[in-house]
Design a protein around this motif. Structure first.
Motif, mmCIF file in Angstrom:
data_model
loop_
_atom_site.group_PDB
_atom_site.id
_atom_site.type_symbol
_atom_site.label_atom_id
_atom_site.label_comp_id
_atom_site.label_asym_id
_atom_site.label_seq_id
_atom_site.Cartn_x
_atom_site.Cartn_y
_atom_site.Cartn_z
ATOM 1 N N THR A 23 0.713 -1.146 -0.127
ATOM 2 C CA THR A 23 -0.078 0.058 -0.220
ATOM 3 C C THR A 23 0.910 1.339 0.213
ATOM 4 O OG1 THR A 23 -0.131 -0.101 2.365
ATOM 5 C CG2 THR A 23 -1.972 -0.922 0.986
ATOM 6 N N ASP A 24 2.030 1.310 0.446
ATOM 7 C CA ASP A 24 2.967 2.373 0.506
ATOM 8 C C ASP A 24 3.169 2.925 -0.886
ATOM 9 O OD1 ASP A 24 3.335 2.966 3.160
ATOM 10 O OD2 ASP A 24 4.652 1.659 3.362
ATOM 11 N N SER A 25 3.327 1.886 -1.855
ATOM 12 C CA SER A 25 3.975 2.149 -3.302
ATOM 13 C C SER A 25 2.236 2.697 -3.822
ATOM 14 C CB SER A 25 4.162 0.874 -3.995
ATOM 15 O OG SER A 25 3.282 0.138 -4.000
ATOM 16 N N ILE A 26 1.383 2.176 -3.504
ATOM 17 C CA ILE A 26 0.013 2.685 -4.254
ATOM 18 C C ILE A 26 -0.213 4.236 -3.543
ATOM 19 C CG2 ILE A 26 -2.480 2.535 -4.077
ATOM 20 C CD1 ILE A 26 -2.160 -0.504 -3.436
ATOM 21 N N TRP A 27 0.037 4.212 -2.448
ATOM 22 C CA TRP A 27 -0.234 5.570 -1.826
ATOM 23 C C TRP A 27 0.840 6.834 -2.433
ATOM 24 C CZ3 TRP A 27 3.097 8.773 1.090
ATOM 25 C CH2 TRP A 27 2.509 9.969 1.556
ATOM 26 N N LEU A 28 1.927 6.359 -2.585
ATOM 27 C CA LEU A 28 3.158 7.094 -3.004
ATOM 28 C C LEU A 28 2.748 7.567 -4.300
ATOM 29 C CD1 LEU A 28 6.194 5.346 -2.026
ATOM 30 C CD2 LEU A 28 5.591 7.481 -1.252
ATOM 31 N N ALA A 29 2.152 6.571 -5.331
ATOM 32 C CA ALA A 29 1.834 6.781 -6.754
ATOM 33 C C ALA A 29 0.433 7.803 -6.772
ATOM 34 C CB ALA A 29 1.532 5.600 -7.425
ATOM 35 N N ASN A 30 -0.151 7.959 -5.770
ATOM 36 C CA ASN A 30 -1.445 8.585 -5.708
ATOM 37 C C ASN A 30 -1.153 10.099 -4.801
ATOM 38 O OD1 ASN A 30 -3.423 7.342 -7.571
ATOM 39 N ND2 ASN A 30 -2.207 5.449 -6.247
ATOM 40 N N LYS A 31 -0.130 10.411 -4.567
ATOM 41 C CA LYS A 31 0.357 11.464 -3.506
ATOM 42 C C LYS A 31 -0.706 12.844 -3.690
ATOM 43 C CE LYS A 31 4.201 12.960 -6.287
ATOM 44 N NZ LYS A 31 3.769 11.598 -7.331
ATOM 45 N N GLU A 32 -1.067 12.929 -4.816
ATOM 46 C CA GLU A 32 -1.818 14.232 -5.076
ATOM 47 C C GLU A 32 -3.092 14.002 -4.690
ATOM 48 O OE1 GLU A 32 -0.696 12.362 -7.214
ATOM 49 O OE2 GLU A 32 -2.236 11.800 -8.734
ATOM 50 N N LYS A 33 -3.793 12.943 -4.383
ATOM 51 C CA LYS A 33 -5.151 12.638 -4.209
ATOM 52 C C LYS A 33 -5.353 12.387 -2.712
ATOM 53 C CE LYS A 33 -5.954 10.358 -8.638
ATOM 54 N NZ LYS A 33 -6.435 9.318 -9.237
ATOM 55 N N GLN A 34 -4.354 12.445 -1.969
ATOM 56 C CA GLN A 34 -4.405 12.045 -0.319
ATOM 57 C C GLN A 34 -3.476 13.141 0.349
ATOM 58 O OE1 GLN A 34 -3.402 8.120 0.098
ATOM 59 N NE2 GLN A 34 -4.696 7.391 -1.575
ATOM 60 N N SER A 35 -4.027 13.515 1.633
ATOM 61 C CA SER A 35 -3.211 14.328 2.245
ATOM 62 C C SER A 35 -2.462 13.675 3.395
ATOM 63 C CB SER A 35 -4.221 15.486 2.934
ATOM 64 O OG SER A 35 -4.921 14.690 3.979
ATOM 65 N N LEU A 36 -1.394 14.572 3.690
ATOM 66 C CA LEU A 36 -0.601 13.846 4.639
ATOM 67 C C LEU A 36 -1.364 13.096 6.070
ATOM 68 C CD1 LEU A 36 2.528 13.141 5.385
ATOM 69 C CD2 LEU A 36 2.638 15.557 6.193
ATOM 70 N N GLU A 37 -2.041 14.250 6.422
ATOM 71 C CA GLU A 37 -2.908 13.958 7.578
ATOM 72 C C GLU A 37 -3.823 12.629 7.392
ATOM 73 O OE1 GLU A 37 -2.672 16.817 6.040
ATOM 74 O OE2 GLU A 37 -1.489 17.768 7.658
ATOM 75 N N ASP A 38 -4.332 12.515 6.257
ATOM 76 C CA ASP A 38 -5.234 11.561 5.959
ATOM 77 C C ASP A 38 -4.395 9.958 6.096
ATOM 78 O OD1 ASP A 38 -7.518 12.806 5.368
ATOM 79 O OD2 ASP A 38 -7.200 12.842 3.260
ATOM 80 N N PHE A 39 -3.251 10.302 5.276
ATOM 81 C CA PHE A 39 -2.546 8.862 5.553
ATOM 82 C C PHE A 39 -1.996 8.666 6.916
ATOM 83 C CE2 PHE A 39 1.594 6.613 5.649
ATOM 84 C CZ PHE A 39 1.111 5.596 4.729
#
Length: 268
Positions: A103-119
């Motif tokens: 999931t880290d790689s998924i999240w990294l590829a979609n950084k513009e769609k998720q905030s730091l706080e959300d993660f």
């Protein structure tokens, strides 16, 4: 003249504060592990402003995080081509049903769609414990508290730039249930330190197609129930919870494991 004097003094103080902030993290590291170099992976935590001017993980480096394989593939002579999950850039990590491992790689590829706080405040995955840290001292305190000892070591990868094809030269097991600390792909310097139970960490010696020798931190998950089913099926044609699944860890991450030998603290 008085204004100019104050301006120069202010600039001097700002510079001094910056130097102090930088050295304090290193001093804290050295106070616990004297004469031990700080891993390059953690150097961003010494930036005084706590923010970089660009994203730390480039698009060409995402393949380091999105290569899935079986544990029995870890043997000398095995060929790897980085990036066997083409949908990494299109799958978004859902916070209502947290998933582990890749999931880290998924999240990294979609950084513009998720905030730091959300993660950082999203629900944890199955059997996962996580903590976001923004300073070297916080990371050190976190991992020492977790292991209950300073006899630990940090291990990281050093993939060769612009090389996607590798052959395995050697495989060494370094520990079970490691604490992984990943640099998150935001300009603000934050590492996600987390542990997922039932994992084994390896250091895999690789030789790139151009002859460059490198080492790759590798984690194998024995409990894959929380992994992304679409990603697992695309890469390996398996479903979560059936077989152990492994993946490489990119250059912007490190694993903390117990140090039971006289080896150096850091392996890079």
């Amino acid at each position: 003249m008085e204004f100019a004097h104050l301006t120069v003094l202010s600039l001097f103080c700002l510079a001094f504060v910056g130097i102090t902030a930088t050295s304090s993290g290193e001093d804290y590291w050295q106070s616990i592990w004297p004469n031990t170099p700080l891993p390059k992976t953690f150097s961003d935590l010494l930036i005084p402003s706590g923010k970089t001017n660009s994203l730390p993980i480039k698009s060409e480096e995402l393949k380091q995080y999105s290569t899935l394989f079986f544990e029995h593939d870890l043997h000398p002579g095995k060929n790897f081509i980085l990036g066997n999950t083409n949908s990494v850039g299109s799958i978004i990590r859902p916070f209502t049903k947290s998933r582990q491992g890749v999931t880290d790689s998924i999240w990294l590829a979609n950084k513009e769609k998720q905030s730091l706080e959300d993660f950082c405040y999203s629900p944890t995955a199955i059997a996962e414990h996580k903590h976001c840290v923004s300073s070297l001292k916080s990371m050190i305190d976190q991992v020492i508290s977790h292991f209950g000892s300073t006899k630990i070591k940090a291990i990281s990868s050093n993939f060769a730039p612009y090389q996607d094809q590798y052959v395995v030269e050697d495989v060494k097991k370094v520990g079970d249930n490691a604490v992984m600390c990943h640099r998150l792909n935001f300009e603000k310097v934050v590492f996600n330190c987390h542990q997922v139970r039932d994992t084994t960490a390896y250091v895999v010696s690789l030789v790139a197609s151009d002859g460059t020798k490198t080492k790759a931190l590798t984690v194998c998950h024995h409990d894959t129930r929380g992994m992304n089913p679409e990603l697992l099926y695309e890469a390996l044609e398996v479903t979560p919870g059936t077989v152990p699944v492994c993946h490489f860890i990119g250059n912007k991450a490190a694993a903390w494991v117990p140090n039971h030998t006289a080896d150096n603290l850091c392996v890079m």
